[in-house]
Write a protein that holds these residues in place. Structure first.
Motif, PDB file in Angstrom:
ATOM      1  N   VAL A 155       1.585   6.796   1.365  1.00 24.25           N
ATOM      2  CA  VAL A 155       1.263   5.367   1.373  1.00 24.25           C
ATOM      3  C   VAL A 155       2.023   4.651   0.262  1.00 24.25           C
ATOM      4  CG1 VAL A 155      -1.037   5.709   2.324  1.00 24.25           C
ATOM      5  CG2 VAL A 155      -0.741   5.616  -0.160  1.00 24.25           C
ATOM      6  N   ASP A 156       2.133   3.361   0.423  1.00 24.34           N
ATOM      7  CA  ASP A 156       2.743   2.510  -0.596  1.00 24.34           C
ATOM      8  C   ASP A 156       1.666   2.180  -1.630  1.00 24.34           C
ATOM      9  OD1 ASP A 156       3.969   0.560  -2.082  1.00 24.34           O
ATOM     10  OD2 ASP A 156       4.879  -0.440  -0.356  1.00 24.34           O
ATOM     11  N   PRO A 157       1.812   2.615  -2.877  1.00 26.63           N
ATOM     12  CA  PRO A 157       0.735   2.420  -3.856  1.00 26.63           C
ATOM     13  C   PRO A 157       0.765   1.070  -4.567  1.00 26.63           C
ATOM     14  CG  PRO A 157       2.482   3.641  -4.884  1.00 26.63           C
ATOM     15  CD  PRO A 157       2.940   3.330  -3.480  1.00 26.63           C
ATOM     16  N   ARG A 158       1.668   0.194  -4.173  1.00 22.94           N
ATOM     17  CA  ARG A 158       1.763  -1.101  -4.862  1.00 22.94           C
ATOM     18  C   ARG A 158       0.528  -1.943  -4.547  1.00 22.94           C
ATOM     19  NH1 ARG A 158       6.958  -3.755  -2.806  1.00 22.94           N
ATOM     20  NH2 ARG A 158       6.111  -2.961  -0.853  1.00 22.94           N
ATOM     21  N   PHE A 163      -1.640  -0.710   0.643  1.00 24.66           N
ATOM     22  CA  PHE A 163      -1.612   0.752   0.742  1.00 24.66           C
ATOM     23  C   PHE A 163      -1.257   1.214   2.161  1.00 24.66           C
ATOM     24  CE2 PHE A 163      -3.267   0.069  -3.284  1.00 24.66           C
ATOM     25  CZ  PHE A 163      -3.384   1.245  -3.997  1.00 24.66           C
TER      26      PHE A 163
ATOM     27  N   GLN B  29       3.218   2.329  -9.050  1.00 28.15           N
ATOM     28  CA  GLN B  29       2.031   1.479  -9.120  1.00 28.15           C
ATOM     29  C   GLN B  29       1.971   0.734 -10.456  1.00 28.15           C
ATOM     30  OE1 GLN B  29      -2.176   3.030  -9.350  1.00 28.15           O
ATOM     31  NE2 GLN B  29      -2.105   2.354  -7.218  1.00 28.15           N
ATOM     32  N   ASN B  32       4.418  -2.172 -10.797  1.00 27.54           N
ATOM     33  CA  ASN B  32       4.019  -3.331  -9.991  1.00 27.54           C
ATOM     34  C   ASN B  32       2.832  -4.065 -10.604  1.00 27.54           C
ATOM     35  OD1 ASN B  32       5.483  -3.775  -7.230  1.00 27.54           O
ATOM     36  ND2 ASN B  32       5.524  -1.577  -7.641  1.00 27.54           N
ATOM     37  N   SER B 271       7.140   6.372  -1.917  1.00 33.38           N
ATOM     38  CA  SER B 271       7.083   5.006  -1.376  1.00 33.38           C
ATOM     39  C   SER B 271       8.413   4.282  -1.569  1.00 33.38           C
ATOM     40  CB  SER B 271       5.953   4.215  -2.036  1.00 33.38           C
ATOM     41  OG  SER B 271       6.211   4.020  -3.401  1.00 33.38           O
TER      42      SER B 271
END
Lengths: 360, 399
Positions: A155-158, A163, B29, B32, B271
C-alpha cells in the motif's frame, strides 16, 4: 587462506556415504576443525582488509564480502563441530544420512501484519537426481521451479493517499544447475554451471504494468567440499556471473544482452547426527546445515546497521530423513531459517534415495 | 521479508503504525508527514509540486491545494518563525491555508538566490529568505520561480556523494562551487544546483547531519540531498527526514526532469517503486535520476539488497527515456556505459578512499541538447593532488 584450505584436503580420507565407507580418527578431525577455524578467521580478516584497503570499491570481481561470508561459515562450523565433538567424540560413520534429496518441495510462509498488504506464500519444486558415473564421479541433474502463490500487494503509506495499493507484483522462475562431482582423496571437486531466471509482473499505482525477465548466468561455477570429520563437511562454490535484464509492457521483449555482474559465491558447513530410533519403528538421521550465499538475486540480503546490500542471505536448516528398517530410501523433512531482514522460514519435504547406478 | 510469526501473533495494523525508520517505506510516510504543517494559530502549510495541479488555467490562485508533495520539509519553532526547507532545485511552491486573518513569519531555506523577491519578503541572505505574510482566510501561495533567462539555454548541475567522516573536505568542495558557479555563468551555462547523493553522515547522528546542513548554508546554489545507507539506519527516529527533508523527490529544472530516490535501505520503498511511471512522467526533454546505490550490479558487487527493485528502476527509467543515472556509495568515480542507460558513480565528497592522493571532487553535468558530464577534482589539503589541474579542467569520469 589457500594454503590452509590445501592443508584441510591433505588430512581427509575417504568420501561420500553411499559410495564408500569413511574413516577418520577423532584426533585428525580435531586437527581439521582447528584448520577450518583458522581458515575461517583468515577469510574474515582478508575480507575486512580487502574491503577497507580497496576503498569500498565493490568492483565486479571484488571478493571482500564473499571472503568474509565464507570465513564466518567456516569459523561457525568449526565451533559447532568442536562443541559436538565433546558430546560424541567418536563420530562413527553412518551407512545413510540426511543429504540433498533427489526431489523436494519447499514452502516459504507469507503473511503480513500491515492492513491492505499481502505477502504471498512462496514455494519451489527442486529436482536433483544423482547418477553415479563411476566409482569417483557423480552427476546431479539439478534444477528447480519456484514462484509466489499469489500477489505481493504494497500500500501507499502517504497520509494523503488513502493507503491505496501502490504496487502489485508476482515473481516466478526457474533454476538450472547441473553438477558434476569428482571424489578425490578427502575432498570432492564440483563443476556447476548455473542459470537462474526470474520473471516478474508488476502493476503500478497508475494501473500500468511491466513484465521483467532477469537472468544470472554462471557457467563457470566451480566448487570444492572438504571432509572435516566422518559426519562434518565444509564446502564452497565460486564463479563469475553475467546478468541480463529485459522487459516488456505486453508487447515485444528487447534483445538479451549480458553484462558482467558481481562475483558469485556460496559456502556451507554441515554436520550429521547419528541415527535415532523413533516411535512406530521409524529411524531418523538428521543434519544441521549452515550456509552463506553471495548473491542478492532473490532479494534476501543480510543487512544490519549501515551494512546494506553487501551480504547475501545466511541460512540454517535442520533436516531429518526418516526410514523404516530395510528401506533404501526415505522421507526427508526440513525446517530452515534465512537471516534476511525480517527472517524467512522455509519448510521442506523430500524423498531421498541412493544415487542411480550405485553399486552397494 | 516474511513477518509470518508477527502476523500470527499480532493484529493487523496500518503501514508503519510501529515506526521503523530503517525501513524505506516508513521514511516515505515520514517525509510526507513532514511536508505539511499546522501551526498553533491554525495555519496549514503544504509543500506542493511546483508543476502544480491546476484546477483551472489562469492565475496562481487556481492551483489545487488539496494534497501535498515531498518537495520540502516544514518545521515549527517555539516562539520563532516556521522553517520551510525547500528540498528541490529551482522552482518551488507552498500553499498556506487559514480560516482567519493572521500573520505568519516564515523562513525559507535552500532558495536559489536568483529567484526574484517573494511576496512578503523582508530579508534575504544567501540561500535564505525571511517572509512576513499577512494572511486572509482562504489559500495563499508562496511561489518561487527561476527567471526565464536562466532556463533559456544550457545549464549545469553538480553532483557527488559520500561525505561520511570528512565534512572538512566537503567544505572545500562547497568553496570550489563558488568558482564553478562563476565559470558556469561565463560559459553561458548557469549552475543551478548541487545534488548530494547520500552518505552525508557516518552514523545517522543528528550532530553529523546538522554539521553538513551548516556547510550547505554557504553553498552558492541550492542543494538537493538524498540519503545513503549511513544516513538512515536509525530505527526509532526519521532523523534524515526530520533534519534534512525528503529522500524521495522529483522536480522539473528548466529543460530537465530530475528524480531522486532514497535507496539507503538497499532498495526503493515499495510505494515509490509502484509510482515510478508517474515520477518519471513529464514534458521535459531530459530525464536524470539520482540514487545512492548504483542500480547496475555489474560494477558494484554490493549495494542493492533486492536486485528486482534495481531492475524495476532501470526498466522504468529507460522506458521513460531516462538519460543518466547519478550514484554514490562507491568511493571513487566510475562510469558504466554497458547497461540500458549511462550511469556515473561519484562517491567523492570526502569519504575514505585509502589512496595517498584521494580522488575528491564532483561531477559537472552540462544539460544542453545532449547531456555531457565530466569530473572536477578538488584535492585534499596537502595531498599530492594539489599539483593536479585547476578546477576549470574538467576530467573524464573514467580515470
Amino acid at each position: 587462506m589457500l594454503q590452509l584450505l590445501l592443508c584441510l584436503s591433505a588430512q581427509a580420507h575417504e568420501s561420500e556415504p553411499g559410495l564408500k565407507s569413511y574413516v577418520l580418527p577423532p584426533t585428525e578431525a580435531a586437527v581439521m576443525r582447528r584448520r577450518l577455524r583458522w581458515a575461517g578467521a583468515a577469510g574474515i580478516a582478508a575480507g575486512g582488509l580487502w574491503f577497507f584497503a580497496a576503498g569500498d570499491s565493490l568492483g565486479a570481481g571484488d571478493p571482500a564480502t564473499l571472503l568474509t561470508g565464507v570465513g564466518l561459515i567456516a569459523t561457525t562450523g568449526a565451533l559447532i563441530g568442536g562443541s559436538y565433538a565433546v558430546l560424541d567424540p567418536r563420530e562413527p560413520t553412518m551407512d545413510w544420512e540426511a543429504s540433498g534429496p533427489p526431489i523436494r518441495l519447499n514452502l516459504s510462509p507469507g503473511g503480513t501484519t500491515t492492513i491492505g498488504e499481502n505477502v504471498p506464500y512462496g514455494g519451489s519444486l527442486e529436482l536433483a537426481p544423482r547418477f553415479t558415473l563411476g566409482p569417483d564421479v557423480q552427476f546431479i541433474a539439478q534444477g528447480a521451479l519456484r514462484g509466489d502463490f499469489g500477489e505481493r500487494v504494497e500500500v501507499d503509506p502517504r497520509p494523503q493517499s488513502d493507503f491505496a495499493p501502490a504496487l502489485t507484483q508476482r515473481v516466478w522462475g526457474a533454476d538450472l544447475s547441473p553438477e558434476l562431482r569428482w571424489y578425490l582423496e578427502g575432498m570432492d571437486f564440483r563443476l556447476r554451471p548455473t542459470l537462474l531466471t526470474r520473471y516478474s509482473t508488476t502493476t503500478f499505482a497508475n494501473g500500468s504494468s511491466r513484465k521483467l525477465e532477469r537472468q544470472a548466468w554462471m557457467p563457470l561455477t566451480v566448487g570444492v567440499r572438504f571432509y572435516i570429520s566422518a559426519r562434518q563437511r565444509f564446502g564452497l562454490y565460486l564463479g563469475p556471473r553475467w546478468d541480463s535484464l529485459r522487459w516488456s509492457d505486453g508487447g515485444e521483449w528487447q534483445e538479451r544482452e549480458l553484462d558482467f555482474g558481481p562475483i558469485y559465491g556460496q559456502a556451507f558447513y554441515s554436520i550429521n547426527r547419528p541415527h535415532m530410533r523413533l516411535p512406530g519403528g521409524w529411524v531418523g538421521a538428521s543434519r544441521l546445515r549452515i550456509s552463506y550465499e553471495q548473491s542478492n538475486f532473490d532479494g534476501q540480503a543480510f543487512d544490519f546497521g549501515a551494512v546494506v546490500g553487501f551480504f547475501g542471505p545466511a541460512a540454517a536448516e535442520y533436516a531429518m530423513q526418516l526410514r523404516r528398517p530395510g528401506w533404501d530410501s526415505g522421507v526427508q523433512l526440513g525446517l530452515g531459517v534465512s537471516g534476511t531482514q525480517g527472517g524467512q522460514v522455509n519448510l521442506s519435504i523430500g524423498w531421498n534415495t541412493q544415487p542411480f547406478g550405485v553399486t552397494q | 521479508m516474511s513477518l509470518t510469526f508477527l502476523a500470527l501473533l499480532s493484529c493487523e495494523q496500518p503501514e508503519c503504525a510501529r515506526p521503523a525508520y530503517h525501513r524505506a517505506e516508513c521514511r516515505v510516510q515520514a517525509e510526507n508527514v513532514l511536508a505539511r504543517l499546522q501551526t498553533s494559530e491554525g495555519v496549514e502549510l503544504r509543500f506542493q509540486d511546483a508543476r502544480g495541479s491546476r484546477v483551472d488555467s489562469g492565475s496562481s490562485d487556481s492551483w489545487s491545494a488539496d494534497s501535498w508533495s515531498t518537495t520540502g520539509m516544514l518545521r515549527n519553532q517555539q516562539d520563532g518563525p516556521v522553517i520551510a526547507r525547500i528540498a528541490t532545485l529551482g522552482n518551488f511552491r507552498l500553499s498556506i491555508q487559514t480560516e482567519q486573518s493572521t500573520t505568519l513569519s516564515l523562513v525559507l531555506d535552500n532558495v536559489d538566490p536568483r529567484i526574484p523577491p517573494l511576496e512578503g519578503e523582508v530579508s534575504s541572505s544567501g540561500l535564505r529568505r525571511e517572509l512576513k505574510l499577512d494572511l486572509e482566510p482562504g489559500v495563499s501561495w508562496v511561489v518561487g520561480e527561476l527567471p526565464d533567462s536562466l532556463c533559456s539555454g544550457a545549464f549545469r548541475l553538480a553532483a557527488a556523494g559520500d561525505i561520511q567522516t570528512n565534512p572538512l573536505q566537503f567544505r572545500q568542495i562547497i568553496d570550489s562551487l563558488h568558482t564553478e558557479a562563476s565559470q558556469a555563468v561565463a560559459a553561458g551555462e548557469p549552475l543551478l544546483g548541487l545534488v548530494l547523493l547520500g552518505d552525508i553522515s557516518e552514523h545517522s547522528e543528528p550532530d553529523e547531519l546538522t554539521q553538513v546542513l551548516e556547510l550547505l548554508a554557504s553553498s552558492p546554489v541550492p542543494v538537493a540531498v538524498i540519503p545513503g545507507n549511513h544516513d538512515v539506519y536509525a530505527s526509532s527516529d526519521a532523523v534524515f527526514n526530520r533534519l534534512v527533508g525528503p529522500g524521495n523527490l522529483s522536480f522539473d529544472l528548466c529543460s530537465a526532469r530530475v528524480a531522486l530516490f532514497d535507496t539507503g535501505s538497499g532498495s526503493l520503498a515499495p510505494s515509490i517503486e509502484g509510482r515510478l511511471p508517474e515520477i518519471f512522467d513529464g514534458q521535459q526533454p531530459h530525464l536524470i535520476a539520482g540514487v545512492h546505490h548504483p542500480p547496475m550490479p555489474g560494477n558494484t558487487s554490493g549495494g542493492w539488497s533486492d536486485e528486482l527493485s534495481a531492475a524495476t528502476l532501470l526498466a522504468e527509467f529507460t522506458q521513460a527515456g531516462g538519460e543518466l543515472i547519478l550514484a554514490g556509495h562507491v568511493h571513487e568515480r566510475l562510469e558504466m556505459l554497458d547497461g540500458p542507460v549511462p550511469q556515473v558513480v561519484v562517491g567523492t565528497l570526502g569519504a575514505d578512499q585509502v589512496e595517498v592522493d584521494p580522488d575528491y571532487g564532483y561531477l559537472r553535468v552540462s544539460v544542453q541538447e545532449q547531456l555531457s558530464w565530466c569530473f572536477v577534482p578538488v584535492s585534499a589539503s596537502g595531498s599530492p593532488g594539489a599539483s593536479r589541474p585547476p578546477p576549470e579542467d574538467c576530467l573524464s569520469v573514467t580515470p
